[in-house]
Write a protein that holds these residues in place. Structure first.
Motif, PDB file in Angstrom:
ATOM      1  N   GLU A 176      12.322 -77.705 -24.579  1.00 50.41           N
ATOM      2  CA  GLU A 176      11.174 -78.573 -24.967  1.00 50.41           C
ATOM      3  C   GLU A 176      11.340 -79.946 -25.535  1.00 50.41           C
ATOM      4  OE1 GLU A 176      10.425 -76.093 -28.529  1.00 50.41           O
ATOM      5  OE2 GLU A 176       9.625 -74.261 -27.369  1.00 50.41           O
ATOM      6  N   LEU A 177      12.935 -80.110 -25.758  1.00 51.47           N
ATOM      7  CA  LEU A 177      13.059 -81.630 -26.032  1.00 51.47           C
ATOM      8  C   LEU A 177      12.921 -82.387 -24.706  1.00 51.47           C
ATOM      9  CD1 LEU A 177      16.129 -81.375 -28.831  1.00 51.47           C
ATOM     10  CD2 LEU A 177      13.785 -82.503 -28.900  1.00 51.47           C
ATOM     11  N   ILE A 178      13.489 -81.913 -23.590  1.00 53.53           N
ATOM     12  CA  ILE A 178      13.723 -82.580 -22.318  1.00 53.53           C
ATOM     13  C   ILE A 178      12.041 -82.527 -21.953  1.00 53.53           C
ATOM     14  CG2 ILE A 178      14.160 -82.386 -19.956  1.00 53.53           C
ATOM     15  CD1 ILE A 178      16.737 -81.048 -21.055  1.00 53.53           C
ATOM     16  N   ALA A 179      11.372 -81.673 -21.932  1.00 52.58           N
ATOM     17  CA  ALA A 179      10.063 -81.826 -21.516  1.00 52.58           C
ATOM     18  C   ALA A 179       9.248 -82.727 -22.407  1.00 52.58           C
ATOM     19  CB  ALA A 179       9.351 -80.505 -21.626  1.00 52.58           C
ATOM     20  N   SER A 180       9.569 -83.073 -23.614  1.00 53.19           N
ATOM     21  CA  SER A 180       8.902 -83.962 -24.315  1.00 53.19           C
ATOM     22  C   SER A 180       9.144 -85.483 -23.797  1.00 53.19           C
ATOM     23  CB  SER A 180       9.183 -83.981 -25.881  1.00 53.19           C
ATOM     24  OG  SER A 180      10.674 -84.588 -26.201  1.00 53.19           O
ATOM     25  N   ASN A 181      10.021 -85.672 -23.003  1.00 53.56           N
ATOM     26  CA  ASN A 181      10.414 -87.052 -22.278  1.00 53.56           C
ATOM     27  C   ASN A 181       9.658 -87.150 -21.040  1.00 53.56           C
ATOM     28  OD1 ASN A 181      11.999 -88.210 -24.348  1.00 53.56           O
ATOM     29  ND2 ASN A 181      13.558 -86.448 -24.119  1.00 53.56           N
ATOM     30  N   GLY A 182       9.093 -86.231 -20.797  1.00 50.42           N
ATOM     31  CA  GLY A 182       8.345 -86.222 -19.281  1.00 50.42           C
ATOM     32  C   GLY A 182       8.655 -85.047 -18.502  1.00 50.42           C
ATOM     33  N   PRO A 183       8.076 -84.996 -17.291  1.00 49.06           N
ATOM     34  CA  PRO A 183       8.373 -83.831 -16.447  1.00 49.06           C
ATOM     35  C   PRO A 183       9.786 -84.010 -15.939  1.00 49.06           C
ATOM     36  CG  PRO A 183       6.936 -85.352 -15.379  1.00 49.06           C
ATOM     37  CD  PRO A 183       7.132 -85.981 -16.745  1.00 49.06           C
ATOM     38  N   ALA A 184      10.310 -82.677 -15.800  1.00 50.72           N
ATOM     39  CA  ALA A 184      11.469 -82.563 -15.126  1.00 50.72           C
ATOM     40  C   ALA A 184      11.638 -81.207 -14.237  1.00 50.72           C
ATOM     41  CB  ALA A 184      12.870 -82.522 -16.200  1.00 50.72           C
ATOM     42  N   GLU A 185      12.361 -81.212 -13.256  1.00 53.71           N
ATOM     43  CA  GLU A 185      12.477 -80.299 -12.234  1.00 53.71           C
ATOM     44  C   GLU A 185      13.736 -79.173 -12.874  1.00 53.71           C
ATOM     45  OE1 GLU A 185      14.403 -79.050  -7.781  1.00 53.71           O
ATOM     46  OE2 GLU A 185      13.370 -80.941  -8.315  1.00 53.71           O
ATOM     47  N   LEU A 186      13.463 -78.168 -12.969  1.00 53.99           N
ATOM     48  CA  LEU A 186      14.438 -77.006 -13.694  1.00 53.99           C
ATOM     49  C   LEU A 186      14.736 -76.334 -12.603  1.00 53.99           C
ATOM     50  CD1 LEU A 186      14.331 -75.323 -16.962  1.00 53.99           C
ATOM     51  CD2 LEU A 186      14.613 -73.902 -14.842  1.00 53.99           C
ATOM     52  N   SER A 187      15.883 -75.804 -12.335  1.00 54.63           N
ATOM     53  CA  SER A 187      16.608 -74.791 -11.280  1.00 54.63           C
ATOM     54  C   SER A 187      17.505 -73.942 -11.823  1.00 54.63           C
ATOM     55  CB  SER A 187      17.114 -75.666 -10.053  1.00 54.63           C
ATOM     56  OG  SER A 187      18.182 -76.498 -10.444  1.00 54.63           O
ATOM     57  N   VAL A 188      17.532 -72.751 -11.285  1.00 54.79           N
ATOM     58  CA  VAL A 188      18.387 -71.720 -11.860  1.00 54.79           C
ATOM     59  C   VAL A 188      19.485 -71.308 -10.734  1.00 54.79           C
ATOM     60  CG1 VAL A 188      18.541 -69.643 -13.245  1.00 54.79           C
ATOM     61  CG2 VAL A 188      16.697 -71.106 -13.792  1.00 54.79           C
ATOM     62  N   GLN A 222      24.256 -71.764 -12.601  1.00 49.76           N
ATOM     63  CA  GLN A 222      23.877 -72.454 -14.185  1.00 49.76           C
ATOM     64  C   GLN A 222      22.465 -73.149 -14.005  1.00 49.76           C
ATOM     65  OE1 GLN A 222      26.416 -75.886 -13.788  1.00 49.76           O
ATOM     66  NE2 GLN A 222      25.701 -76.867 -12.360  1.00 49.76           N
ATOM     67  N   ILE A 223      22.015 -73.622 -15.044  1.00 48.34           N
ATOM     68  CA  ILE A 223      20.544 -74.163 -15.062  1.00 48.34           C
ATOM     69  C   ILE A 223      20.655 -75.715 -15.350  1.00 48.34           C
ATOM     70  CG2 ILE A 223      18.366 -74.284 -16.465  1.00 48.34           C
ATOM     71  CD1 ILE A 223      19.144 -71.292 -17.380  1.00 48.34           C
ATOM     72  N   THR A 224      20.037 -76.233 -14.230  1.00 50.93           N
ATOM     73  CA  THR A 224      19.724 -77.732 -14.389  1.00 50.93           C
ATOM     74  C   THR A 224      18.467 -78.301 -14.566  1.00 50.93           C
ATOM     75  OG1 THR A 224      19.781 -77.883 -11.853  1.00 50.93           O
ATOM     76  CG2 THR A 224      22.072 -77.631 -12.678  1.00 50.93           C
ATOM     77  N   PHE A 225      18.233 -79.423 -14.972  1.00 48.94           N
ATOM     78  CA  PHE A 225      17.227 -80.020 -15.215  1.00 48.94           C
ATOM     79  C   PHE A 225      17.313 -81.547 -14.321  1.00 48.94           C
ATOM     80  CE2 PHE A 225      17.419 -77.646 -19.076  1.00 48.94           C
ATOM     81  CZ  PHE A 225      15.999 -77.495 -19.229  1.00 48.94           C
ATOM     82  N   GLY A 226      16.486 -81.989 -13.774  1.00 43.41           N
ATOM     83  CA  GLY A 226      16.455 -83.373 -13.020  1.00 43.41           C
ATOM     84  C   GLY A 226      15.391 -83.927 -12.691  1.00 43.41           C
ATOM     85  N   VAL A 227      15.258 -85.188 -12.521  1.00 47.31           N
ATOM     86  CA  VAL A 227      14.009 -85.828 -11.975  1.00 47.31           C
ATOM     87  C   VAL A 227      14.523 -86.386 -10.726  1.00 47.31           C
ATOM     88  CG1 VAL A 227      12.379 -87.702 -12.770  1.00 47.31           C
ATOM     89  CG2 VAL A 227      13.348 -86.401 -14.373  1.00 47.31           C
ATOM     90  N   ALA A 228      15.043 -87.601 -10.603  1.00 47.83           N
ATOM     91  CA  ALA A 228      15.631 -88.130  -9.300  1.00 47.83           C
ATOM     92  C   ALA A 228      16.856 -87.651  -9.343  1.00 47.83           C
ATOM     93  CB  ALA A 228      15.554 -89.453  -9.236  1.00 47.83           C
ATOM     94  N   ARG A 229      17.690 -87.390 -10.336  1.00 49.20           N
ATOM     95  CA  ARG A 229      19.098 -86.802 -10.327  1.00 49.20           C
ATOM     96  C   ARG A 229      19.288 -85.803 -11.431  1.00 49.20           C
ATOM     97  NH1 ARG A 229      22.984 -91.133  -8.576  1.00 49.20           N
ATOM     98  NH2 ARG A 229      21.779 -92.744  -7.540  1.00 49.20           N
TER      99      ARG A 229
END
Length: 53
Positions: A28-40, A43-50
């Motif tokens: 939720e904190l990460i999403a509050s900063n804008g869209p991010a891609e999530l992959s599982v 491990q679980i990762t979040f990313g935009v360009a990186r």
């Protein structure tokens, strides 16, 4: 988020409900900063360009 990603997250945290709570808060904190891609995977990762978390 697609059902398959949600299912993968549920499987990843199966048996560790406190870890899922922490992940949900961080997600939720990460999403509050804008869209991010999530992959599982292993491990679980979040990313935009990186990937960043």
């Amino acid at each position: 988020m697609s059902d398959s990603v949600e299912d993968a997250i549920a499987s990843f945290f199966a048996g560790t409900p406190h870890s899922l709570e922490i992940f949900t808060a961080l997600r939720e904190l990460i999403a509050s900063n804008g869209p991010a891609e999530l992959s599982v995977a292993s491990q679980i990762t979040f990313g935009v360009a990186r990937k960043f978390a």
